[in-house]
Write an enzyme that holds these catalytic residues in place. Structure first.
Site, PDB file in Angstrom:
ATOM      1  N   LYS A 203     -31.597  97.359  59.819  1.00 44.60           N
ATOM      2  CA  LYS A 203     -32.905  98.396  59.702  1.00 44.60           C
ATOM      3  C   LYS A 203     -33.749  97.738  60.285  1.00 44.60           C
ATOM      4  O   LYS A 203     -34.906  98.656  60.945  1.00 44.60           O
ATOM      5  CB  LYS A 203     -33.078  97.750  57.831  1.00 44.60           C
ATOM      6  N   GLU A 420      -8.306 102.751  47.469  1.00 44.49           N
ATOM      7  CA  GLU A 420      -8.997 103.574  47.619  1.00 44.49           C
ATOM      8  C   GLU A 420      -8.402 104.695  47.752  1.00 44.49           C
ATOM      9  O   GLU A 420      -9.177 106.509  47.445  1.00 44.49           O
ATOM     10  CB  GLU A 420     -10.702 103.239  48.876  1.00 44.49           C
TER      11      GLU A 420
HETATM   12  P1  ADP Z   1     -31.901  94.057  58.545  1.00 50.53           P
HETATM   13  O1  ADP Z   1     -33.906  94.279  58.811  1.00 50.53           O
HETATM   14  O2  ADP Z   1     -31.163  95.383  58.034  1.00 50.53           O
HETATM   15  O3  ADP Z   1     -31.682  92.697  57.419  1.00 50.53           O
HETATM   16  P2  ADP Z   1     -32.270  92.859  61.076  1.00 50.53           P
HETATM   17  O4  ADP Z   1     -32.368  94.274  61.627  1.00 50.53           O
HETATM   18  O5  ADP Z   1     -33.320  92.408  60.799  1.00 50.53           O
HETATM   19  O6  ADP Z   1     -31.266  92.922  59.820  1.00 50.53           O
HETATM   20  O7  ADP Z   1     -30.873  92.602  61.931  1.00 50.53           O
HETATM   21  C1  ADP Z   1     -31.338  91.921  61.855  1.00 50.53           C
HETATM   22  C2  ADP Z   1     -30.462  90.406  63.672  1.00 50.53           C
HETATM   23  O8  ADP Z   1     -29.025  91.260  63.682  1.00 50.53           O
HETATM   24  C3  ADP Z   1     -31.416  92.055  64.428  1.00 50.53           C
HETATM   25  O9  ADP Z   1     -32.307  91.569  65.167  1.00 50.53           O
HETATM   26  C4  ADP Z   1     -29.897  91.691  65.582  1.00 50.53           C
HETATM   27  O10 ADP Z   1     -30.045  90.957  66.348  1.00 50.53           O
HETATM   28  C5  ADP Z   1     -28.599  91.815  64.863  1.00 50.53           C
HETATM   29  N1  ADP Z   1     -28.247  93.241  64.313  1.00 50.53           N
HETATM   30  C6  ADP Z   1     -28.364  93.926  63.015  1.00 50.53           C
HETATM   31  N2  ADP Z   1     -27.537  94.669  63.165  1.00 50.53           N
HETATM   32  C7  ADP Z   1     -27.438  95.073  64.481  1.00 50.53           C
HETATM   33  C8  ADP Z   1     -27.442  96.773  64.528  1.00 50.53           C
HETATM   34  N3  ADP Z   1     -26.670  97.768  63.962  1.00 50.53           N
HETATM   35  N4  ADP Z   1     -27.298  96.346  66.496  1.00 50.53           N
HETATM   36  C9  ADP Z   1     -27.063  95.464  67.131  1.00 50.53           C
HETATM   37  N5  ADP Z   1     -27.949  94.243  66.700  1.00 50.53           N
HETATM   38  C10 ADP Z   1     -27.767  94.099  65.422  1.00 50.53           C
HETATM   39 ZN    ZN Z   2     -12.228 102.065  42.397  1.00 53.52          ZN
END
Ligand code: ADP
Ligand code: ZN
Ligand code: MG
Length: 606
Positions: A203, A420
């Site tokens: 996110k 499911e």
């Molecule tokens: P959230 O905010 O949803 O908790 P983050 O954006 O902080 O997660 O994600 C942490 C790290 O994990 C990112 O910096 C990246 O390196 C990796 N990551 C998470 N989701 C993805 C994704 N969809 N694609 C690529 N890398 C990802």
């Molecule tokens: Zn169920």
């Protein structure tokens, strides 16, 4: 920053010191010795009093004490006692006396107001030096970090496996690039976009990607940074943040971890203003106050949408919610691909295989795996990262994750897949259930191991009895499938049972839909919201006997629907089998995929 704080603390110290010096100097020059009235009288007897002035409550004057070496008379002060003979005595001793209306004005000015003026002067000077920006006394200023695209350099390329979310966000970016394009046609843009999803799904990363793609200033602040120990600071920060943003429009305000400040305002805080509540109110005020055409977009992220204050989710606030879910197998492969970009891989590394080994992993976990594997390879003195390292890294990460949240094993995955598919199959066959959209066994959160998403085709205000029964049957379909396939049932249906029972109970008690009880409304009084004491029994407005009948009726409805679901699934056993296999393979399938299997099967049997 650290240095600055010390710098300003030094100034504060200096200022306080100056105030103390000045104060003591003034007190010295005006030094007054306070003596008891008796001493004053005896001094008067001894001719030591030179002159006095008498005010309402005090007598002040000059006294010559014997101990006074220099012989310089000292100023004294004594509390006036009602003494009618005083004037007489004074005249006798030839002491000069005057009556004065008390005024300590000058002294007050000199001893207090002057130093305070000096203090304020120094303070002002400091703030000027600091450019009025950072450091000391910025409690009310927002701590938002402002990034510009070059600094971040993150684009949508860096985010994988969340295509649906990314697509929706691209529209937002387009708006930022050319607000006119939308506003010309009078299109209303969402004021706030809320990214919702489990931790580590990207996110924060997505938000940064938006900033990178749209090339506009990006104010990033975490919800917890608003809430501090000083009352009122959070609200001031929110105000300041929006003010800054408006001057920089078009721009993005990103509030990460919105739940820290947007928690539902409790009805339980008795009196007083909760600091968080004030901050939240200020946020709501600001959101209402700004115009989406101004080019400021408010973006927020949370992994706990359920605890957010409902006011935040109302239209005109965070009215668009984007689900950033855990990736399916294909998504995981793509994410791995992003993270191995700068890593030397051995040719035998098979990314789809790794993706298959990591169900339930979020993007952050996958990034972690790539990193662990690389570290292992380095430790082993290898030139490239091998499959072995990946396998070991996965084991390590799983061991860590198992403690934190649950990952499902192969056996559980199978149960969940049949469960499911069971829901979805019953949902497809009965006429009254909403169409099945999506079936997934990607584990999410603590409780749900998979889910079947069915959305109502239209807003419903009325539901027919048959539709309610269909919904119950669909809720029970999961457990029925487990029973048929494995001959055993699991705890996974806990939530389904509560949902089905809830519907059945309302049918009986509120909608009067049960034949034996008839068309009655059997309200159980409920509890007063103000007397929400746990353990206090609900006030029932019907007899014990009726209560028993209700339970029996609820049971009967559930049993009937269970039998019905059982019949449906037994009748389409092959569809269940194929659907579950497809789900196990892909982890996420569309409702129409299962429908295709069902249609083909009915055609074949017909
Ligand atoms: P959230 O905010 O949803 O908790 P983050 O954006 O902080 O997660 O994600 C942490 C790290 O994990 C990112 O910096 C990246 O390196 C990796 N990551 C998470 N989701 C993805 C994704 N969809 N694609 C690529 N890398 C990802
Ligand atoms: Zn169920
Ligand atoms: Mg985050």
């Amino acid at each position: 920053m650290e240095k600055r704080v010390k710098f300003s603390a030094w100034y504060v110290f200096l200022a306080v010191w100056a105030v103390l010096i000045i104060h003591s100097f003034i007190v010295q020059t005006f030094q007054v010795k306070t003596i008891p009235y008796s001493e004053f009288l005896s001094s008067l007897e001894n001719n030591q009093i030179e002159e006095i002035s008498i005010t309402q409550n005090h007598i002040q004057g000059k006294i010559k004490t014997t101990a006074d070496v220099i012989g310089k008379p000292q100023t004294f002060n004594t509390v006036r006692v009602d003494d009618p003979e005083l004037t007489q005595k004074l005249v006798e001793r030839g002491v000069k006396f005057t009556g004065v209306i008390e005024s300590t004005f000058l002294r007050d000015i000199l001893s207090w107001i002057l130093p305070i003026a000096v203090f304020v002067g120094i303070w002002y000077f400091i703030i000027q030096r600091m450019g009025g920006q950072q450091g000391f006394m910025t409690v009310g200023k927002s701590k938002a970090k402002i990034y510009v695209e070059e600094e971040l350099g993150i684009t949508f390329e860096d985010v994988a496996g969340v295509d649906e979310a990314a697509e929706e966000l691209i529209e937002t970016v387009e708006f930022l690039k050319d607000p006119g394009k939308f506003t010309r046609l009078g299109a209303k843009l969402p004021k706030g976009v809320l990214l919702v999803g489990p931790p580590g799904t990207g996110k924060t990363l997505l938000a940064k990607a938006i900033a990178g793609e749209s090339k506009v200033p990006f104010f990033s602040i975490s919800g917890s940074e608003f809430v501090e120990m000083f009352v009122g600071v959070g609200a001031a920060r929110v105000r300041d943040l929006f003010e800054q943003a408006k001057t920089k429009a078009p721009c993005i305000i990103f509030i990460d971890e919105l739940d820290a400040l947007g928690k539902a305002r409790g009805g339980m805080t008795v009196g007083g203003h909760d600091e968080r509540e004030q901050t939240l109110n200020q946020l709501l005020v600001e959101m209402d106050g700004f115009d989406p055409t101004s080019g400021v977009i408010l973006l927020a992220a949370t992994n706990r949408p359920e605890i957010l204050d409902p006011a935040l989710l109302r239209p005109g606030r965070f009215d668009r919610q984007i689900l950033v879910d855990k990736p399916d197998k294909k998504g995981r492969e793509d994410i791995l691909r992003v993270h191995i970009k700068n890593i030397k891989l051995a040719p035998n590394v098979n990314l789809p295989e790794i993706a298959a080994m990591t169900p339930g992993f979020a993007g952050a976990d996958l990034a972690n795996i790539v990193n662990e594997a690389t570290l292992l390879a380095v430790r082993r003195g290898k030139n490239e990262v091998d499959t072995d390292e990946f396998k070991e890294a996965i084991e390590r990460v799983i061991a860590g994750l198992e403690k934190k949240n649950r990952l499902i094993n192969e056996e559980e995955r199978k149960i969940v897949a049949y469960h499911e598919t069971g829901h979805a199959l019953v949902g497809l066959v009965v006429p009254g259930a909403s169409p099945v959209q999506k079936i997934t066994i990607v584990p999410r959160g603590v409780a749900a191991l998979g889910y079947t998403l069915n959305v109502p085709t239209e807003e419903r205000y009325l539901m027919r009895k048959s539709e309610l029964l269909d919904r119950i049957a669909m809720s029970l379909g999961g457990r029925v499938a487990e029973e048929i396939v494995f001959g055993d049932i699991s705890t996974g249906a806990h939530n389904d049972l509560s949902k089905a029972t809830e519907i059945a109970r309302t049918m009986v008690t509120q909608y009067g839909m049960d034949e034996t009880l008839g068309h009655v409304y059997l309200e159980s009084g409920g509890r007063s919201p103000y007397l929400n004491t746990p353990g206090l029994p609900e006030e029932k407005k019907y007899s014990e006997e009726t209560s028993r009948e209700i339970d029996a009726a609820v049971h009967r409805i559930l049993d009937e629907q269970y039998a019905r679901a059982r019949e449906i699934i037994t009748g389409h056993r092959q569809v269940l089998e194929e659907g579950a296999q497809l789900l196990l393979e892909k982890e996420k399938i569309e409702g129409k995929d299962l429908k295709a299997i069902l249609d083909r099967s009915t055609r074949e049997t017909a």
